[in-house]
Design an enzyme around this catalytic site. Structure first.
Site, PDB file in Angstrom:
ATOM      1  NE  ARG A  74      -3.599  -0.251   2.639  1.00 50.21           N
ATOM      2  CZ  ARG A  74      -4.179  -0.702   3.758  1.00 50.21           C
ATOM      3  NH1 ARG A  74      -3.955  -0.069   4.913  1.00 50.21           N
ATOM      4  NH2 ARG A  74      -4.948  -1.758   3.753  1.00 50.21           N
ATOM      5  NE  ARG A 143      -2.539   1.869   9.563  1.00 51.76           N
ATOM      6  CZ  ARG A 143      -3.389   0.902   9.226  1.00 51.76           C
ATOM      7  NH1 ARG A 143      -4.138   1.015   8.154  1.00 51.76           N
ATOM      8  NH2 ARG A 143      -3.491  -0.177   9.971  1.00 51.76           N
ATOM      9  CE  LYS A 207      -6.419  -0.860  11.178  1.00 53.74           C
ATOM     10  NZ  LYS A 207      -7.329  -1.504  10.190  1.00 53.74           N
ATOM     11  CE  LYS A 209      -7.715   3.174   9.025  1.00 58.22           C
ATOM     12  NZ  LYS A 209      -8.771   2.348   8.403  1.00 58.22           N
ATOM     13  CB  CYS A 428     -13.924  -3.891   1.271  1.00 54.01           C
ATOM     14  SG  CYS A 428     -14.581  -5.536   1.579  1.00 54.01           S
ATOM     15  CB  CYS A 434      -9.222  -9.550   2.410  1.00 51.60           C
ATOM     16  SG  CYS A 434      -9.436  -9.094   4.136  1.00 51.60           S
ATOM     17  CB  CYS A 473     -15.320  -9.396   7.354  1.00 46.09           C
ATOM     18  SG  CYS A 473     -14.039  -8.197   7.733  1.00 46.09           S
ATOM     19  CB  CYS A 477     -12.188  -2.136   4.389  1.00 49.47           C
ATOM     20  SG  CYS A 477     -11.233  -3.056   5.602  1.00 49.47           S
TER      21      CYS A 477
END
Ligand code: SRM
Ligand code: SF4
Length: 565
Positions: A74, A143, A207, A209, A428, A434, A473, A477
């Protein structure tokens, strides 16, 4: 959990020598296509994930082969901006070392899939040669900072983007591990000991953001960010930012202690206080976040545990000044505006729709080649959006016809004749790459959309803009909890049907039915589309109608944006 008080990942980070681990040795080991499990956790901080092709898992297991290991990479592209030369570099890397496709993510950057271990280092080095890093694109750090697109529409937009880029750079980890492992920089030896002044040796609990939105556009879903910044522009001047904290989408099926949460607005800061404020929010989360249970480690849980007023007080204590009262703002929508728009400086910007952000060459739809052809002649910039689309930005008027011809030639002009729901659909990645996917998402969207369009057409709603979000899921995302209609994967072919978010990212949706198959999903939606067509008020959006008409169950959590007075 480990025996100690903190999660195993905290131990891995602490022992990693600032994110080095044994990644370099693992990359050099030719015996396996994989790397060590602990190194895999650290690799994320370098912008890469080890994955395996789940379509091939069973067959390889039968053949007693190790899984088809491969790596996702990424890029870190603040605000989603890149030059035509950089676009061409990604296009080449994708075809040479990855799966031959590029994926625009829901945080406006590129992901490449299918890179083999032996090619990982040169692929990452090639990105850096094009002046794009992958550092901290994943991992327990701040991120990629996202920003509302089309900054050139006005000087204030441009400034807001500049702040996103400054935040992204300022909050990057300081370790040289990335440069050593991927760019062959010599090991730091004998000099000053390395420091991570902001993060410390164990980085963040989870994480983190940040996003900068410029009203009336909420195309980044600012309330889904740990730290959302709402640019306040008065008389054409950027005055500062409303500060919103504690957004996040991720949840776990069947675990009510996890939930999506919208960021709460806690005040306003002028531009000169922005960097310090962002640092202080990160420091507070660094020190107060849950390091034992990763499920509960995001800032949203820290805030709900100690309470929003207490979090704000903690922040102000660290800052040494009080936040100003938040200022008025108004969001109109969180989708993209397709087609050409003109900036205040007379330059033009063309937003193209890219289904699920996937740029590939398929029969009759050479999208990857089309964007490459545009990059070869384009002299402005590309801007990727958080709705997985791309803007050919900064085009002089005289160049428009040439770009239009390439768009038509490569079937990139689909946006001109698409249904309202197709224009506002996000999915996503999910299967096959994934590792957390429970159901299809990106690969399901092309099959689902025509069925939804047929229903909408039957009720005279084909042009109605409706936000559709698919996730494989509950991690969220595609920010599915902000979809007017959302499907969240439970198992192969089965989804939760969630409904009733608004059109501007200010209200979460809620589950109408759980764990149902396509036939049931279509049956439920058919009935609701019929009611919407017959009973809606003028200009009423689908999500708003569902809430007003009482078609949905009462929400279990707060679903509207909270503002601390
Ligand atoms: Fe995500 C994990 C893909 C945006 C919430 N996400 C993953 C992983 C890395 C799976 C994994 O951990 O093994 C996925 C890799 C799939 C693949 O094969 O490529 C993945 N996330 C994506 C992308 C590529 C989806 C897309 O189709 O565009 C997006 C990349 C964004 C980027 O460029 O940085 C992506 N992920 C998001 C968003 C949306 C956003 O940030 O605006 C969210 C919801 C917001 C949030 O963070 O709360 C999101 N991803 C998650 C979570 C849940 C985190 C949580 O707090 O519970 C996970 C799982 C985790 O972290 O444990 C996850
Ligand atoms: Fe994978 Fe789930 Fe994220 Fe989709 S929502 S990419 S299935 S982690």
């Amino acid at each position: 959990m480990s025996d100690g008080a903190v999660s195993h990942l905290e131990e891995i980070k602490a022992n990693s020598r600032l994110l080095r681990g044994t990644i370099a040795a693992g990359l050099a080991d030719p015996v396996t296509g994989a790397i060590d499990e602990d190194d895999n956790k650290l690799l994320k901080f370098h912008g890469s994930y080890q994955q395996d092709d789940r379509d091939l898992r069973e067959e390889r297991r039968r053949q007693k082969l190790e899984p088809a290991y491969q790596f996702m990479v990424r890029a870190r592209l603040a605000g989603g901006v890149l030059s035509p030369a950089q676009w061409l570099a990604f296009d080449r890397i994708a075809r040479e070392w990855a799966s031959g496709t590029l994926r625009i993510t829901t945080r406006q950057t590129f992901q490449l899939h299918g890179i083999l271990k032996r090619d990982l280092k040169r692929a990452i080095a090639a990105m850096n040669a094009a002046l794009v890093s992958t550092v901290a694109a994943c991992g327990d750090v701040n991120r990629n900072v996202v920003a509302s697109t089309n900054p050139r529409l006005s000087a204030a937009h441009r400034q807001a983007y500049d702040w996103a880029a400054t935040l992204s750079e300022h909050l990057k980890p300081k370790t040289r591990a990335y440069h050593e492992i991927w760019l062959d920089e010599r090991l730091v030896a004998g000099g000053e000991p390395e420091q991570e002044p902001l993060y410390g040796p164990t980085y963040l609990p989870r994480k983190f953001k940040i996003g900068v939105a410029v009203p009336p556009l909420n195309d980044i879903d600012v309330f889904a960010q740990d730290l959302g910044l709402i640019a306040i522009v008065e008389d054409g001047e950027l005055r500062g930012f409303n500060v919103a904290v504690g957004g996040g989408m991720g949840a776990t099926h069947g675990d009510p202690s996890t939930y999506p949460r919208l960021a709460s607005v806690i005040g306003f800061v002028p531009p000169e206080q922005l960097l310090r404020t962002a640092e202080a929010v990160i420091e507070a989360q660094r020190d107060l976040g849950d390091r034992r249970e990763r499920q509960h480690a995001r800032l949203k849980y820290t805030i709900d545990r100690i309470g929003l007023p207490a979090f704000k007080a903690e922040l102000e204590r660290r800052l040494g000044f009080a936040l100003q009262p938040s200022r008025p703002y108004r969001f109109e929508h969180n989708g993209d505006r397709y087609g050409w728009t003109e900036g205040t400086d007379g330059r033009w910007h063309l937003t193209l729709h890219v289904e699920s952000g996937r740029l590939a060459d398929t029969p009759g739809r050479p999208l990857l080649s089309g964007l490459r052809a545009i990059a070869e002649v384009h002299q402005g910039e590309f801007r990727m959006t958080c709705n997985q689309n791309v803007i050919v930005a900064d085009v002089p008027a005289g160049q428009r016809a040439r770009i239009d011809a390439l768009v038509a030639q490569h079937a990139l002009d689909g946006y001109l004749k698409q249904s309202g729901i197709r224009r506002h659909a996000i999915a996503c990645v999910a299967l096959p790459t994934c590792g957390l996917a429970m159901a299809e998402s990106e690969r399901y969207l092309p099959a689902l959309l025509p069925k939804l369009e047929a229903l909408l057409d039957r009720h005279g709603l084909l042009d109605e803009p409706i936000l559709l979000r698919l996730s494989g899921c509950p991690n969220g995302c595609s920010r599915p909890y902000l979809g007017e209609i959302a499907l969240v994967g439970r198992a192969v072919g089965r989804y939760d049907l969630r409904l009733g978010a608004d059109f501007a990212g200010r209200r979460l949706n809620r589950a109408l039915r759980e764990n149902i198959d396509e036939a049931e999903i279509l049956r439920e939606l058919d009935a609701l589309f019929a009611r919407y067509a017959a009973e809606r008020a003028p200009d009423e959006r689908f999500g708003d109608f569902l809430v007003r008409s009482g078609a949905l169950p009462a929400p279990r959590h707060a679903i509207e944006v909270e503002t601390l007075a």
